[in-house]
Design a protein around this motif. Structure first.
Motif, mmCIF file in Angstrom:
data_model
loop_
_atom_site.group_PDB
_atom_site.id
_atom_site.type_symbol
_atom_site.label_atom_id
_atom_site.label_comp_id
_atom_site.label_asym_id
_atom_site.label_seq_id
_atom_site.Cartn_x
_atom_site.Cartn_y
_atom_site.Cartn_z
ATOM 1 N N ALA A 3 3.392 -5.617 -74.340
ATOM 2 C CA ALA A 3 3.924 -6.782 -73.640
ATOM 3 C C ALA A 3 3.018 -7.232 -72.503
ATOM 4 O O ALA A 3 2.951 -8.410 -72.179
ATOM 5 C CB ALA A 3 5.315 -6.480 -73.111
ATOM 6 N N GLY A 4 2.284 -6.308 -71.864
ATOM 7 C CA GLY A 4 1.434 -6.663 -70.740
ATOM 8 C C GLY A 4 0.289 -7.593 -71.087
ATOM 9 O O GLY A 4 -0.254 -8.276 -70.230
ATOM 10 N N ILE A 5 -0.100 -7.628 -72.351
ATOM 11 C CA ILE A 5 -1.190 -8.507 -72.784
ATOM 12 C C ILE A 5 -0.735 -9.969 -72.744
ATOM 13 O O ILE A 5 -1.509 -10.855 -72.442
ATOM 14 C CB ILE A 5 -1.645 -8.126 -74.205
ATOM 15 N N LEU A 6 0.509 -10.214 -73.036
ATOM 16 C CA LEU A 6 1.057 -11.569 -73.038
ATOM 17 C C LEU A 6 1.545 -11.882 -71.625
ATOM 18 O O LEU A 6 2.692 -11.633 -71.269
ATOM 19 C CB LEU A 6 2.193 -11.675 -74.061
ATOM 20 N N ASP A 7 0.663 -12.463 -70.805
ATOM 21 C CA ASP A 7 0.944 -12.603 -69.383
ATOM 22 C C ASP A 7 1.158 -14.033 -68.897
ATOM 23 O O ASP A 7 1.301 -14.267 -67.712
ATOM 24 C CB ASP A 7 -0.179 -11.952 -68.575
ATOM 25 N N ARG A 8 1.196 -15.007 -69.801
ATOM 26 C CA ARG A 8 1.404 -16.403 -69.415
ATOM 27 C C ARG A 8 2.582 -16.987 -70.188
ATOM 28 O O ARG A 8 2.668 -16.845 -71.405
ATOM 29 C CB ARG A 8 0.170 -17.240 -69.725
ATOM 30 N N LEU A 9 3.460 -17.659 -69.490
ATOM 31 C CA LEU A 9 4.592 -18.311 -70.138
ATOM 32 C C LEU A 9 4.164 -19.723 -70.538
ATOM 33 O O LEU A 9 3.714 -20.505 -69.694
ATOM 34 C CB LEU A 9 5.792 -18.371 -69.192
ATOM 35 N N ILE A 10 4.257 -20.029 -71.838
ATOM 36 C CA ILE A 10 3.825 -21.335 -72.340
ATOM 37 C C ILE A 10 4.980 -22.036 -73.046
ATOM 38 O O ILE A 10 5.958 -21.399 -73.428
ATOM 39 C CB ILE A 10 2.635 -21.200 -73.323
ATOM 40 N N LYS A 11 4.815 -23.340 -73.218
ATOM 41 C CA LYS A 11 5.763 -24.132 -73.996
ATOM 42 C C LYS A 11 5.006 -24.737 -75.171
ATOM 43 O O LYS A 11 3.934 -25.315 -74.986
ATOM 44 C CB LYS A 11 6.369 -25.251 -73.155
ATOM 45 N N VAL A 35 7.434 -19.273 -74.969
ATOM 46 C CA VAL A 35 7.068 -17.903 -75.330
ATOM 47 C C VAL A 35 5.999 -17.370 -74.373
ATOM 48 O O VAL A 35 5.325 -18.131 -73.684
ATOM 49 C CB VAL A 35 6.541 -17.830 -76.778
ATOM 50 N N TRP A 36 5.850 -16.046 -74.366
ATOM 51 C CA TRP A 36 4.786 -15.400 -73.602
ATOM 52 C C TRP A 36 3.520 -15.383 -74.448
ATOM 53 O O TRP A 36 3.591 -15.218 -75.664
ATOM 54 C CB TRP A 36 5.195 -13.990 -73.208
ATOM 55 N N ALA A 37 2.370 -15.554 -73.786
ATOM 56 C CA ALA A 37 1.101 -15.671 -74.514
ATOM 57 C C ALA A 37 -0.053 -15.087 -73.715
ATOM 58 O O ALA A 37 0.046 -14.873 -72.513
ATOM 59 C CB ALA A 37 0.814 -17.137 -74.809
ATOM 60 N N SER A 38 -1.143 -14.867 -74.422
ATOM 61 C CA SER A 38 -2.432 -14.510 -73.822
ATOM 62 C C SER A 38 -3.351 -15.701 -74.057
ATOM 63 O O SER A 38 -3.511 -16.147 -75.191
ATOM 64 C CB SER A 38 -2.991 -13.259 -74.490
ATOM 65 N N ARG A 74 1.229 -29.093 -79.571
ATOM 66 C CA ARG A 74 0.499 -28.842 -78.341
ATOM 67 C C ARG A 74 1.150 -27.727 -77.545
ATOM 68 O O ARG A 74 2.309 -27.372 -77.779
ATOM 69 C CB ARG A 74 0.388 -30.104 -77.493
ATOM 70 N N VAL A 75 0.379 -27.178 -76.602
ATOM 71 C CA VAL A 75 0.839 -26.096 -75.736
ATOM 72 C C VAL A 75 0.710 -26.562 -74.293
ATOM 73 O O VAL A 75 -0.316 -27.118 -73.902
ATOM 74 C CB VAL A 75 -0.006 -24.819 -75.952
ATOM 75 N N LEU A 76 1.750 -26.334 -73.509
ATOM 76 C CA LEU A 76 1.704 -26.581 -72.075
ATOM 77 C C LEU A 76 1.612 -25.231 -71.381
ATOM 78 O O LEU A 76 2.449 -24.353 -71.617
ATOM 79 C CB LEU A 76 2.951 -27.313 -71.597
ATOM 80 N N CYS A 77 0.591 -25.064 -70.551
ATOM 81 C CA CYS A 77 0.385 -23.804 -69.828
ATOM 82 C C CYS A 77 -0.143 -24.116 -68.445
ATOM 83 O O CYS A 77 -1.236 -24.679 -68.310
ATOM 84 C CB CYS A 77 -0.582 -22.900 -70.587
ATOM 85 N N GLU A 78 0.620 -23.769 -67.439
ATOM 86 C CA GLU A 78 0.213 -23.939 -66.042
ATOM 87 C C GLU A 78 -0.279 -25.348 -65.753
ATOM 88 O O GLU A 78 -1.323 -25.551 -65.130
ATOM 89 C CB GLU A 78 -0.831 -22.893 -65.679
ATOM 90 N N GLY A 79 0.447 -26.335 -66.245
ATOM 91 C CA GLY A 79 0.123 -27.730 -65.986
ATOM 92 C C GLY A 79 -0.988 -28.310 -66.841
ATOM 93 O O GLY A 79 -1.385 -29.452 -66.649
ATOM 94 N N LYS A 80 -1.498 -27.541 -67.790
ATOM 95 C CA LYS A 80 -2.560 -28.017 -68.673
ATOM 96 C C LYS A 80 -2.003 -28.242 -70.068
ATOM 97 O O LYS A 80 -1.102 -27.540 -70.508
ATOM 98 C CB LYS A 80 -3.707 -27.002 -68.718
ATOM 99 N N VAL A 81 -2.599 -29.218 -70.764
ATOM 100 C CA VAL A 81 -2.171 -29.558 -72.120
ATOM 101 C C VAL A 81 -3.260 -29.148 -73.101
ATOM 102 O O VAL A 81 -4.386 -29.632 -73.032
ATOM 103 C CB VAL A 81 -1.902 -31.074 -72.256
#
Length: 108
Positions: A3-11, A35-38, A74-81
């Protein structure tokens, strides 16, 4: 997969066409999953799009195995598309799904 590898929450989102109150087609984005992602940035380059210099970053996003994610989403991660260009399944272990993505010069 640890689980520690997937450290970013994305949409993860898909494009959806609906109609407004006047019956005019309207295009928008609908959330498919959170979901959580790397996220790993593989490379970057600068290109010209419509006469303007644009930075394009290639990224690999690894999530737990899903069958409902496709290219064109598309994926949204920390304000980036990030535009999803390809979906690579883990055919041997069926543990994860890798999303080949681009950041910059996108449709988002």
């Amino acid at each position: 997969m640890r689980a520690g590898i997937l450290d970013r929450l994305i949409k993860v989102q898909r494009q959806s066409a609906t109609e407004d109150d006047w019956g005019v087609p309207v295009s928008g984005w609908v959330e498919v999953a959170t979901v959580w992602a790397s996220v790993k940035h593989a490379s970057g380059l600068e290109t010209v799009k419509s006469g303007v210099n644009v930075s394009v970053v290639k990224a690999s996003i690894r999530i737990r195995r899903r069958t409902d994610v496709t290219a064109g989403m598309r994926v949204l991660c920390e304000g980036k598309v990030y535009d999803i260009r390809a979906v690579l399944e883990d055919v041997s272990d069926r543990v994860y799904t890798d999303l080949v993505c681009e950041l910059g010069a996108n449709n988002g």
